[in-house]
Write a protein that holds these residues in place. Structure first.
Motif, PDB file in Angstrom:
ATOM      1  N   SER A  60       0.889  -1.172   0.000  1.00 52.68           N
ATOM      2  CA  SER A  60       0.000   0.000   0.000  1.00 52.68           C
ATOM      3  C   SER A  60       0.918   1.211   0.000  1.00 52.68           C
ATOM      4  O   SER A  60       2.124   1.077   0.148  1.00 52.68           O
ATOM      5  CB  SER A  60      -0.850   0.037   1.279  1.00 52.68           C
ATOM      6  OG  SER A  60      -0.051   0.350   2.409  1.00 52.68           O
ATOM      7  N   SER A  61       0.327   2.374  -0.120  1.00 51.60           N
ATOM      8  CA  SER A  61       1.150   3.565   0.105  1.00 51.60           C
ATOM      9  C   SER A  61       1.142   3.855   1.613  1.00 51.60           C
ATOM     10  O   SER A  61       0.510   3.131   2.388  1.00 51.60           O
ATOM     11  CB  SER A  61       0.623   4.743  -0.714  1.00 51.60           C
ATOM     12  OG  SER A  61      -0.451   5.355  -0.046  1.00 51.60           O
ATOM     13  N   ALA A  62       1.817   4.920   2.022  1.00 50.64           N
ATOM     14  CA  ALA A  62       1.913   5.225   3.464  1.00 50.64           C
ATOM     15  C   ALA A  62       0.560   5.550   4.074  1.00 50.64           C
ATOM     16  O   ALA A  62       0.310   5.242   5.246  1.00 50.64           O
ATOM     17  CB  ALA A  62       2.867   6.399   3.672  1.00 50.64           C
ATOM     18  N   THR A  63      -0.321   6.167   3.296  1.00 56.32           N
ATOM     19  CA  THR A  63      -1.630   6.560   3.838  1.00 56.32           C
ATOM     20  C   THR A  63      -2.389   5.342   4.362  1.00 56.32           C
ATOM     21  O   THR A  63      -3.090   5.423   5.369  1.00 56.32           O
ATOM     22  CB  THR A  63      -2.435   7.317   2.763  1.00 56.32           C
ATOM     23  OG1 THR A  63      -1.629   8.387   2.274  1.00 56.32           O
ATOM     24  CG2 THR A  63      -3.722   7.895   3.322  1.00 56.32           C
ATOM     25  N   GLY A  64      -2.225   4.213   3.697  1.00 59.77           N
ATOM     26  CA  GLY A  64      -2.850   2.974   4.170  1.00 59.77           C
ATOM     27  C   GLY A  64      -2.389   2.641   5.578  1.00 59.77           C
ATOM     28  O   GLY A  64      -3.194   2.288   6.452  1.00 59.77           O
ATOM     29  N   GLU A 135       7.401  17.575   7.512  1.00 60.86           N
ATOM     30  CA  GLU A 135       6.181  18.029   6.826  1.00 60.86           C
ATOM     31  C   GLU A 135       6.551  18.438   5.393  1.00 60.86           C
ATOM     32  O   GLU A 135       7.127  19.505   5.148  1.00 60.86           O
ATOM     33  CB  GLU A 135       5.555  19.181   7.625  1.00 60.86           C
ATOM     34  CG  GLU A 135       4.274  19.749   7.073  1.00 60.86           C
ATOM     35  CD  GLU A 135       3.212  18.730   6.649  1.00 60.86           C
ATOM     36  OE1 GLU A 135       3.039  18.550   5.428  1.00 60.86           O
ATOM     37  OE2 GLU A 135       2.550  18.131   7.517  1.00 60.86           O
ATOM     38  N   THR A 136       6.211  17.558   4.461  1.00 56.73           N
ATOM     39  CA  THR A 136       6.621  17.702   3.061  1.00 56.73           C
ATOM     40  C   THR A 136       5.977  18.919   2.391  1.00 56.73           C
ATOM     41  O   THR A 136       6.518  19.462   1.437  1.00 56.73           O
ATOM     42  CB  THR A 136       6.211  16.429   2.293  1.00 56.73           C
ATOM     43  OG1 THR A 136       6.478  15.297   3.116  1.00 56.73           O
ATOM     44  CG2 THR A 136       6.969  16.279   1.004  1.00 56.73           C
ATOM     45  N   SER A 137       4.819  19.329   2.884  1.00 58.67           N
ATOM     46  CA  SER A 137       4.118  20.436   2.220  1.00 58.67           C
ATOM     47  C   SER A 137       4.805  21.778   2.466  1.00 58.67           C
ATOM     48  O   SER A 137       4.677  22.685   1.644  1.00 58.67           O
ATOM     49  CB  SER A 137       2.661  20.496   2.683  1.00 58.67           C
ATOM     50  OG  SER A 137       2.590  20.727   4.069  1.00 58.67           O
ATOM     51  N   VAL A 161       4.332   7.901  14.460  1.00 59.62           N
ATOM     52  CA  VAL A 161       5.173   8.822  13.688  1.00 59.62           C
ATOM     53  C   VAL A 161       5.095   8.555  12.189  1.00 59.62           C
ATOM     54  O   VAL A 161       5.345   7.434  11.730  1.00 59.62           O
ATOM     55  CB  VAL A 161       6.647   8.719  14.151  1.00 59.62           C
ATOM     56  CG1 VAL A 161       7.537   9.645  13.341  1.00 59.62           C
ATOM     57  CG2 VAL A 161       6.756   9.032  15.640  1.00 59.62           C
ATOM     58  N   ASP A 162       4.738   9.590  11.451  1.00 56.68           N
ATOM     59  CA  ASP A 162       4.819   9.577   9.992  1.00 56.68           C
ATOM     60  C   ASP A 162       6.239  10.023   9.644  1.00 56.68           C
ATOM     61  O   ASP A 162       6.610  11.183   9.878  1.00 56.68           O
ATOM     62  CB  ASP A 162       3.773  10.553   9.447  1.00 56.68           C
ATOM     63  CG  ASP A 162       3.948  10.908   7.974  1.00 56.68           C
ATOM     64  OD1 ASP A 162       5.057  10.755   7.438  1.00 56.68           O
ATOM     65  OD2 ASP A 162       2.974  11.389   7.370  1.00 56.68           O
ATOM     66  N   ALA A 163       7.032   9.075   9.145  1.00 53.68           N
ATOM     67  CA  ALA A 163       8.411   9.398   8.759  1.00 53.68           C
ATOM     68  C   ALA A 163       8.543   9.262   7.242  1.00 53.68           C
ATOM     69  O   ALA A 163       9.584   8.863   6.725  1.00 53.68           O
ATOM     70  CB  ALA A 163       9.388   8.476   9.474  1.00 53.68           C
TER      71      ALA A 163
HETATM   72  C1  LIG Z   1       4.773  13.517   5.160  1.00 56.48           C
HETATM   73  C2  LIG Z   1       3.896  12.673   4.300  1.00 56.48           C
HETATM   74  N1  LIG Z   1       3.001  11.864   4.882  1.00 56.48           N
HETATM   75  C3  LIG Z   1       2.191  11.062   4.161  1.00 56.48           C
HETATM   76  C4  LIG Z   1       2.240  11.061   2.790  1.00 56.48           C
HETATM   77  C5  LIG Z   1       1.349  10.147   2.017  1.00 56.48           C
HETATM   78  O1  LIG Z   1       2.130   9.132   1.471  1.00 56.48           O
HETATM   79  P1  LIG Z   1       1.555   8.146   0.360  1.00 56.48           P
HETATM   80  O2  LIG Z   1       1.272   8.994  -0.838  1.00 56.48           O
HETATM   81  O3  LIG Z   1       2.651   7.148   0.164  1.00 56.48           O
HETATM   82  O4  LIG Z   1       0.308   7.557   0.906  1.00 56.48           O
HETATM   83  C6  LIG Z   1       3.143  11.897   2.129  1.00 56.48           C
HETATM   84  C7  LIG Z   1       3.202  11.948   0.666  1.00 56.48           C
HETATM   85  O5  LIG Z   1       3.824  12.783   0.067  1.00 56.48           O
HETATM   86  C8  LIG Z   1       4.001  12.716   2.910  1.00 56.48           C
HETATM   87  O6  LIG Z   1       4.908  13.494   2.323  1.00 56.48           O
END
Ligand SMILES: Cc1ncc(COP(=O)(O)O)c(C=O)c1O
Length: 357
Positions: A60-64, A135-137, A161-163
């Motif tokens: 899955s992606s991280a959101t999963g 925080e990627t944004s 933790v979201d890493a």
């Molecule tokens: C800090 C952060 N968390 C979560 C996500 C979501 O990741 P994914 O798109 O793999 O579900 C992202 C995606 O850019 C992210 O940068």
């Protein structure tokens, strides 16, 4: 068509050796060969994150996995910390799963302040706290060590933790910090194609999960952990990703974690110095991300013009995230990229700026 070099915060560039490993013919996912593959990858993740606890490998992606962490570890109420879009995402996930959630949001460009969170947790009633390391944004890194220290003072609270854009680029000592969940998708600093995610889960988080109903099916941490101990996954995993991870994690460990962290800092400094001189940094100085920089254009030109120019010269740079689109653009400096790549990109951006002055 000439392929654009990726300077976006995921997907990032992937080494040829990894692409080739991923192109291997499939194997049976219940064979001894698959078991060895899964155990090897889990061991490599443990080494990278300095932990002896459970590694879950997720197709899955991280959101999963963010959703999984909420469903598995929160019965009633969670505190969500945020300083940007991805911090808010965890809050939205909690609400979407019928949990009570409180959001503590810090202004974009600033990090999460653990002291404020300490006071909030002291009010009681929270089973877990969510935290985005990088925080990627906005290109902001928040203080993981200080946050872990704060949460340790609240013994019933789990730290999730979201890493996603720090794992593999910034030190994370899972056991030493006493984290409960640390998750990431692989298309960021780990530098594989998208479609897979990994996380470490603490023993105490698994004990908590055993007391939570309706954990779901696909992402049931207890079932995932039980199968992980056997070198298996509950479902058919993405074997190409496992083949790729085995090669890529070995490359990462061979580079050396410390060398890798330093390389990311050097790349970040190159971009930050350029941005400071020529435009401005969006994030505050004390919390600049080692993996992604949000550059503030100061209203001097629409960011999309720079992005378009870079594209014409073979580079893909990211727009600002959401409401920051008209004011910022983002340069990722993570994964496979080297300082020479960043120098090449900055030269191109420099010529864009000259063409406008
Ligand atoms: C800090 C952060 N968390 C979560 C996500 C979501 O990741 P994914 O798109 O793999 O579900 C992202 C995606 O850019 C992210 O940068």
């Amino acid at each position: 068509m000439h392929r654009l070099k990726l300077f976006i915060p995921g997907p990032t560039e992937v080494a040829q050796e990894v692409l080739e490993a991923m192109a291997r013919p499939p194997i049976g996912h219940r064979t001894p060969e698959a078991k060895e593959l899964i155990l090897t990858v889990s061991g490599q993740v443990r080494e990278m994150l300095r932990t002896r606890q459970t590694v879950l490998l997720s197709t899955s992606s991280a959101t999963g996995l963010m959703e999984a962490a909420i469903r598995n570890l929160v019965r009633r109420k969670v505190l969500c910390t945020s300083c940007g879009a991805f911090g808010k995402r965890w809050y939205e996930i909690a609400l979407a799963n019928g949990k009570e959630a409180e959001l503590v949001h810090f202004p974009e460009g600033k990090p999460v302040d653990p002291e404020v969170i300490d006071r909030k947790l002291a009010q009681g009633g929270f089973e877990a706290v969510t935290f985005v390391h990088n925080e990627t944004s906005t290109g902001v890194i928040s203080p993981l060590e200080a946050m872990a220290e704060v949460v340790r003072h609240h013994p019933d609270v789990l730290l999730l933790v979201d890493a996603v854009t720090s794992m593999g680029a910034v030190p994370i000592a899972f056991d030493e910090l006493g984290l409960d969940v640390c998750l990431a998708s692989v298309q960021k600093a780990l530098a594989l194609p998208p479609g897979f995610a990994i996380c470490v889960v603490s023993d105490r988080a698994l004990e908590r999960a055993a007391k939570v109903d309706a954990r779901g099916y696909y992402f049931d941490f207890l079932e995932m952990a039980r199968r992980a101990a056997e070198g298996q996954t509950p479902i058919t995993p993405s074997l190409p990703h496992l083949f790729g991870l085995r090669v890529q994690l070995q490359r990462i460990l061979t580079e050396g974690m410390e060398a890798r962290y330093q390389r990311h800092l050097r790349m970040a400094r190159l971009v930050q110095d350029w941005a400071r001189q020529r435009l401005a940094l969006f994030a505050e100085e004390s919390s600049l991300s080692p993996t992604v920089t949000a550059v503030d254009t100061m209203g001097r030109f629409p960011p999309r013009e720079l992005i378009q120019y870079a594209r014409q010269h073979g580079f893909l740079v990211a727009s600002g995230y959401g409401p920051l689109k008209d004011r910022t653009f983002r340069i990722a400096h993570m994964g496979e990229l080297q300082e020479a790549d960043l120098k090449e990109l900055l030269q191109c951006l420099e010529s864009f700026l000259s063409s406008r002055s």
